[in-house]
Design a protein around this motif. Structure first.
Motif, PDB file in Angstrom:
ATOM      1  N   ILE A 129       4.887  -3.895   9.991  1.00  0.00           N
ATOM      2  CA  ILE A 129       4.004  -2.800   9.569  1.00  0.00           C
ATOM      3  C   ILE A 129       2.766  -3.347   8.848  1.00  0.00           C
ATOM      4  O   ILE A 129       1.644  -2.880   9.047  1.00  0.00           O
ATOM      5  CB  ILE A 129       4.782  -1.810   8.665  1.00  0.00           C
ATOM      6  N   VAL A 130       2.978  -4.358   8.017  1.00  0.00           N
ATOM      7  CA  VAL A 130       1.873  -5.044   7.314  1.00  0.00           C
ATOM      8  C   VAL A 130       1.993  -6.551   7.565  1.00  0.00           C
ATOM      9  O   VAL A 130       3.102  -7.047   7.778  1.00  0.00           O
ATOM     10  CB  VAL A 130       1.906  -4.760   5.791  1.00  0.00           C
ATOM     11  N   SER A 132      -1.887  -4.995   7.889  1.00  0.00           N
ATOM     12  CA  SER A 132      -2.626  -4.132   8.828  1.00  0.00           C
ATOM     13  C   SER A 132      -3.934  -3.711   8.151  1.00  0.00           C
ATOM     14  O   SER A 132      -4.084  -2.559   7.739  1.00  0.00           O
ATOM     15  CB  SER A 132      -1.778  -2.926   9.209  1.00  0.00           C
ATOM     16  N   TRP A 135      -6.070  -0.423   8.914  1.00  0.00           N
ATOM     17  CA  TRP A 135      -5.442   0.901   8.774  1.00  0.00           C
ATOM     18  C   TRP A 135      -6.337   1.789   7.896  1.00  0.00           C
ATOM     19  O   TRP A 135      -6.895   1.307   6.903  1.00  0.00           O
ATOM     20  CB  TRP A 135      -4.068   0.726   8.131  1.00  0.00           C
ATOM     21  N   LYS A 139      -4.814   6.834   4.375  1.00  0.00           N
ATOM     22  CA  LYS A 139      -3.562   7.218   5.041  1.00  0.00           C
ATOM     23  C   LYS A 139      -2.419   6.309   4.598  1.00  0.00           C
ATOM     24  O   LYS A 139      -2.546   5.077   4.597  1.00  0.00           O
ATOM     25  CB  LYS A 139      -3.752   7.124   6.561  1.00  0.00           C
ATOM     26  N   LYS A 141       0.806   4.144   4.779  1.00  0.00           N
ATOM     27  CA  LYS A 141       1.390   3.345   5.858  1.00  0.00           C
ATOM     28  C   LYS A 141       2.856   3.735   6.059  1.00  0.00           C
ATOM     29  O   LYS A 141       3.598   3.887   5.101  1.00  0.00           O
ATOM     30  CB  LYS A 141       1.287   1.849   5.538  1.00  0.00           C
ATOM     31  N   CYS A 145       2.501   2.738  11.735  1.00  0.00           N
ATOM     32  CA  CYS A 145       1.586   1.617  11.467  1.00  0.00           C
ATOM     33  C   CYS A 145       2.193   0.315  11.993  1.00  0.00           C
ATOM     34  O   CYS A 145       3.389   0.072  11.824  1.00  0.00           O
ATOM     35  CB  CYS A 145       1.327   1.510   9.962  1.00  0.00           C
ATOM     36  N   THR A 147       1.620  -4.074  12.421  1.00  0.00           N
ATOM     37  CA  THR A 147       0.957  -5.285  11.944  1.00  0.00           C
ATOM     38  C   THR A 147      -0.157  -5.710  12.896  1.00  0.00           C
ATOM     39  O   THR A 147      -0.020  -5.611  14.119  1.00  0.00           O
ATOM     40  CB  THR A 147       2.007  -6.408  11.807  1.00  0.00           C
ATOM     41  N   MET A 221       5.234  -4.484   0.309  1.00  0.00           N
ATOM     42  CA  MET A 221       4.996  -3.048   0.506  1.00  0.00           C
ATOM     43  C   MET A 221       5.961  -2.223  -0.343  1.00  0.00           C
ATOM     44  O   MET A 221       5.893  -1.004  -0.383  1.00  0.00           O
ATOM     45  CB  MET A 221       5.197  -2.738   1.990  1.00  0.00           C
ATOM     46  N   LEU A 282      -3.412  -0.503   0.396  1.00  0.00           N
ATOM     47  CA  LEU A 282      -2.056   0.059   0.461  1.00  0.00           C
ATOM     48  C   LEU A 282      -1.923   1.215  -0.524  1.00  0.00           C
ATOM     49  O   LEU A 282      -2.024   1.026  -1.733  1.00  0.00           O
ATOM     50  CB  LEU A 282      -1.015  -1.024   0.143  1.00  0.00           C
TER      51      LEU A 282
END
Length: 319
Positions: A129-130, A132, A135, A139, A141, A145, A147, A221, A282
């Motif tokens: 997911i990260v 990213s 992004w 919004k 994540k 979402c 990577t 995250m 984030l």
């Protein structure tokens, strides 16, 4: 008669918790490890309640289809956790991380399909997911979402590349074959260690307690308790309405939030002070793992996660 399930990577920090909870729920478990002769992989699993009658250990290599098929034979479900996660320098990323993660995932899914398995629950990661960086800034994540692989290649971030490509290969296989696959994407995994070996997330907690100032900008995250991550896998297997990806963090937090909480709970340690926002772009969120909460998962609060982690490290002599 109890259901038979297979857990790959069973001797790891999350795998060991998963085996324990499955045995507690009456399952018969085929647990895969890398070396049957290594007591650091076997002893803590064999000591679990219910292990004598309902645990079978299998030596498995992610690149050896026969060893995978032997472990999965006769199983109603598969929990695929096995993945290389190297602490320290990676000399040959293709051989050490990428190939076992990507090809290994496909090999496990192939064996599961051939064995007529009901559902595979695979462990992906927030590393799918990260990072990213493109992004939208406004919004939160979540499961939609992915990577940014170009960014990772540019920075030499091989673990997120491996986890992202492995997860995507898993989804492609499921789409092509109709195999029922569900993914869990855990954050930083912390809590009481069952195996004698430390995992990479708990090694980060050791660094925090020793005053390390790294910010893990691309890798953080939020966090989750080992037990909660294990339970997320079980719920994803047992609840037939579970589909797709499932972010697994007690909340989306910045790394600085985590470090500040460790400092607050353990003032006797020389914990570094970090700038408030360590994860660019984030957004923080309390109920980011709504899909898992809706399946019935109750997340352990941050204070308890950290306390359980630190006390475990203290009892094992790591700090």
């Amino acid at each position: 008669m109890s259901k038979v399930v297979c857990v790959t990577g069973a001797s790891g920090a999350i795998g060991s918790w998963l085996v324990r909870l499955l045995l507690e729920r009456g399952y018969t478990v085929h647990a895969t490890i890398q070396d049957l002769k290594d007591e650091e992989e076997t002893k803590h699993l064999e000591a679990m309640e219910g292990a004598k009658s309902r645990l079978r250990l299998f030596q498995m290599d992610l690149l050896d289809s026969d060893s995978i098929a032997a472990a999965i034979k006769g199983c109603a479900g598969v929990f695929h956790l096995a993945c290389p996660n190297i602490i320290g320098q990676v000399k040959d990323p293709q051989k050490q991380i990428l190939e076992p993660a990507i090809k290994g995932t496909v090999n496990v899914l192939k064996a599961a399909k051939e064995a007529g398995v009901e559902r595979v629950v695979a462990t992906s990661s927030i590393s799918s997911i990260v990072p990213s960086p493109n992004w939208p800034a406004d919004k939160i994540k979540g499961e939609d979402c992915w990577t940014d692989l170009d960014y990772c290649r540019e920075k030499g971030l091989y673990y997120p590349i491996a986890k992202t490509l492995a997860e995507k290969a898993g989804w492609d296989f499921a789409k092509e074959t109709g195999l029922d696959v569900v993914m869990i994407n855990p954050g930083t995994a912390l809590g009481p260690l069952i195996p004698p070996r430390i995992n990479s997330s708990m090694a980060v907690l050791v660094k925090v307690l020793k005053g390390d100032k790294e910010t893990y900008e691309d890798f953080f995250m939020g966090m989750a308790h080992f037990k909660d991550i294990a339970m997320a896998h079980i719920l994803a297997f047992e609840k037939k309405n579970a589909t797709g990806r499932h972010l697994c963090v007690e909340a989306i937090r910045h790394y600085a939030d985590f470090v500040a909480k460790v400092a607050e709970l353990y003032p006797e340690y020389n914990v570094a002070t970090l700038q408030k926002d360590t994860q660019a772009g984030l957004l923080r969120a309390k109920d980011a793992s709504k899909k898992l909460i809706d399946l019935g998962l109750e997340f352990t609060p941050i204070d308890q996660i950290i306390k359980d982690g630190v006390e475990s490290l203290k009892s094992l002599g790591y700090v």
